[in-house]
Write a protein that holds these residues in place. Structure first.
Motif, PDB file in Angstrom:
ATOM      1  N   ARG A 162       0.861  -1.183   0.000  1.00 20.05           N
ATOM      2  CA  ARG A 162       0.000   0.000   0.000  1.00 20.05           C
ATOM      3  C   ARG A 162       0.895   1.230   0.000  1.00 20.05           C
ATOM      4  O   ARG A 162       1.802   1.351   0.826  1.00 20.05           O
ATOM      5  N   ARG A 163       0.643   2.142  -0.922  1.00 20.36           N
ATOM      6  CA  ARG A 163       1.500   3.313  -1.074  1.00 20.36           C
ATOM      7  C   ARG A 163       0.875   4.539  -0.421  1.00 20.36           C
ATOM      8  O   ARG A 163      -0.345   4.732  -0.456  1.00 20.36           O
ATOM      9  N   PHE A 164       1.746   5.368   0.142  1.00 22.04           N
ATOM     10  CA  PHE A 164       1.333   6.568   0.863  1.00 22.04           C
ATOM     11  C   PHE A 164       2.180   7.754   0.391  1.00 22.04           C
ATOM     12  O   PHE A 164       3.190   7.576  -0.293  1.00 22.04           O
ATOM     13  N   GLN A 207       3.948   2.076   3.163  1.00 19.98           N
ATOM     14  CA  GLN A 207       3.550   2.437   4.517  1.00 19.98           C
ATOM     15  C   GLN A 207       4.756   2.393   5.445  1.00 19.98           C
ATOM     16  O   GLN A 207       5.594   1.500   5.360  1.00 19.98           O
ATOM     17  N   GLY A 208       4.852   3.397   6.320  1.00 19.97           N
ATOM     18  CA  GLY A 208       5.971   3.462   7.247  1.00 19.97           C
ATOM     19  C   GLY A 208       7.153   4.244   6.738  1.00 19.97           C
ATOM     20  O   GLY A 208       8.165   4.345   7.434  1.00 19.97           O
ATOM     21  N   THR A 209       7.048   4.812   5.526  1.00 18.73           N
ATOM     22  CA  THR A 209       8.143   5.628   5.001  1.00 18.73           C
ATOM     23  C   THR A 209       8.448   6.785   5.944  1.00 18.73           C
ATOM     24  O   THR A 209       7.537   7.501   6.377  1.00 18.73           O
ATOM     25  N   GLY A 238      -3.036   8.766   2.129  1.00 16.98           N
ATOM     26  CA  GLY A 238      -3.033   7.397   1.660  1.00 16.98           C
ATOM     27  C   GLY A 238      -3.866   6.495   2.557  1.00 16.98           C
ATOM     28  O   GLY A 238      -4.460   6.962   3.537  1.00 16.98           O
ATOM     29  N   PRO A 239      -3.919   5.214   2.261  1.00 20.25           N
ATOM     30  CA  PRO A 239      -3.281   4.593   1.098  1.00 20.25           C
ATOM     31  C   PRO A 239      -3.926   5.065  -0.195  1.00 20.25           C
ATOM     32  O   PRO A 239      -5.110   5.379  -0.243  1.00 20.25           O
TER      33      PRO A 239
END
Length: 342
Positions: A162-164, A207-209, A238-239
Motif C-alpha cells: 500500500r503506497r502513501f 507504509q511506514g516511510t 493514503g493509502p
C-alpha cells in the motif's frame, strides 16, 4: 418532495469546488457540504501539469504559482529531462488553489454549507443528505469517501504494497523550473517549485516511510535543504489505491479521488478530477446520470492505464531500471510525459 437545489456536492476540495462552479456556469443551483471552514491543505505534489491550466482557466480560475517547463527523472548519476513544449505547467500551493476555486465559487453564488454527511437517501426524484435535498448528489469527498461507503460502491483492494504520500515545504529559491523526480530503492521524491522562495518536497512510498530517512538517501537533495527549517508541517495521505464497483448509483455520482484512485505517481490527479467534474455536471444538465459511467471511463482511461503500469514497475524488480530506461529511450519517456500532461 421539492428539491432545495439542483445539485449537492459533498466535499469542498478542488474537484468538489470545480463541480460546483461547472453547475453554476450552466445556471444550476448548487450547495457544497464541507465541515472545514478554512482553505483545505493536503499532502500532494502541487504540480499542475499543462492540461490542468486551461481547464482551470475555463472555470475562471488562475491561481498564482511558479512556472513549470518540464519533468526531470533522476537516480544516482542518471538524469533525463523532458520539456513540455509550448504549454507550461505551474507549481501551486494547495491552499492557494483551494482559495482561488473557493473565491470563484462564491462569486458565482455557490452555497457553502458547513456540515457532514453521515447518511443519504435517494428516490426517483432526488437525494437527501446532510439535511439538504437536491435532484442529484456528487460525492467529491476524497480518498476515504463517506459517500462511496454509503452507496456501497467500494471494492476491496487486494494489494501487498500500500503506497502513501508525505509532503513538506522549505523556504528556498527553486533551482529551476523543472519538476524533479528522484527515484531511490523505495521512494519517489517530487521536488516542485511553488513560489519564488518556496519549494515542496513530496515522498511517495510504502507504509511506514520516514521522510527524513528517505531524504537522507538522496544526498544532493538533502544538501540543498540542510540547515533550512521546514516552511510547513509534515502532512501525509493514503493509502492511494482505492477501487469502486461503479462510479454512480441512481442520482449519486462519484468524482475525483472518491470515484477510485490508482496512485499519485504521475501528478495528474487535479487534471483528471476536473474532467470528471465537468462530465458529471454535463450529465446532470442532460438529466442523464446513467451516462456518467461511460464518460468517466473515457476521460480517465489513459491516466488509469499509464499510472497502473508505472506503479507496477515501481513495485517490481524493474524499479531500478526505470530511470536508466527513460534516459536510454528519451523519445518514449517524452511521449509518456506528454500523454499525461495533455
Amino acid at each position: 418532495m421539492t428539491a432545495d437545489f439542483d445539485v449537492t456536492v459533498v466535499g469542498a476540495g478542488p474537484v468538489g469546488l470545480a463541480a460546483a462552479i461547472e453547475a453554476r456556469m450552466l445556471g444550476l443551483t448548487v450547495a457544497v457540504i464541507e465541515p472545514r471552514a478554512s482553505a483545505i491543505d493536503k499532502a500532494c505534489g502541487e504540480g499542475l501539469m499543462p492540461g490542468a491550466l486551461p481547464a482551470l482557466a475555463r472555470l475562471g480560475v488562475d491561481p498564482a504559482g511558479h512556472p513549470l517547463s518540464g519533468v526531470s527523472y533522476r537516480s544516482g548519476t542518471t538524469r533525463v529531462d523532458h520539456l513540455f513544449g509550448a504549454a507550461a505547467g505551474r507549481g501551486v500551493r494547495r491552499t492557494i488553489l483551494h482559495s482561488a476555486l473557493a473565491a470563484r465559487a462564491a462569486e458565482l453564488g455557490v452555497n457553502l454549507v458547513p456540515g457532514r454527511v453521515d447518511s443519504l437517501e435517494q428516490d426517483d426524484s432526488g437525494v437527501t443528505a446532510g439535511g439538504i435535498r437536491s435532484r442529484y448528489l456528487l460525492g467529491a469527498d476524497g480518498l476515504h469517501s463517506t459517500v462511496r461507503r454509503l452507496t456501497r460502491l467500494e471494492r476491496p483492494v487486494a494489494q501487498k504494497v500500500r503506497r502513501f504520500g508525505l509532503r513538506r515545504h522549505y523556504s528556498m529559491a527553486p533551482e529551476g523550473d523543472l519538476i524533479e523526480v528522484y527515484w531511490t530503492k523505495t521512494v519517489e521524491a517530487y521536488v516542485t517549485p511553488v513560489g519564488h522562495d518556496l519549494v515542496g518536497i513530496a515522498m511517495l512510498g510504502p507504509q511506514g516511510t520516514n521522510f527524513e530517512q528517505a531524504l537522507a538517501e538522496i544526498p544532493e537533495l538533502a544538501a540543498r535543504v540542510a540547515g533550512r527549517p521546514p516552511a510547513s508541517d509534515l502532512r501525509g495521505a493514503g493509502p492511494f489505491r482505492q477501487r469502486t464497483t461503479a462510479r454512480s448509483l441512481g442520482r449519486v455520482m462519484l468524482v475525483g479521488d472518491a470515484s477510485g484512485y490508482v496512485d499519485a505517481i504521475t501528478g495528474e490527479g487535479i487534471r483528471v478530477g476536473l474532467a470528471q467534474a465537468r462530465a458529471a455536471i454535463d450529465c446532470v444538465a442532460a438529466e442523464n446520470p446513467g451516462r456518467y459511467e461511460r464518460e468517466w471511463s473515457r476521460r480517465t482511461r489513459d491516466f488509469r492505464l499509464l499510472t497502473a503500469g508505472l506503479v507496477a514497475a515501481a513495485n517490481s524488480p524493474l524499479r531500478t531500471r526505470i530511470v536508466p530506461t527513460a534516459a536510454a529511450l528519451p523519445g518514449l519517456f517524452g511521449a509518456v510525459v506528454d500523454r499525461l500532461a495533455r
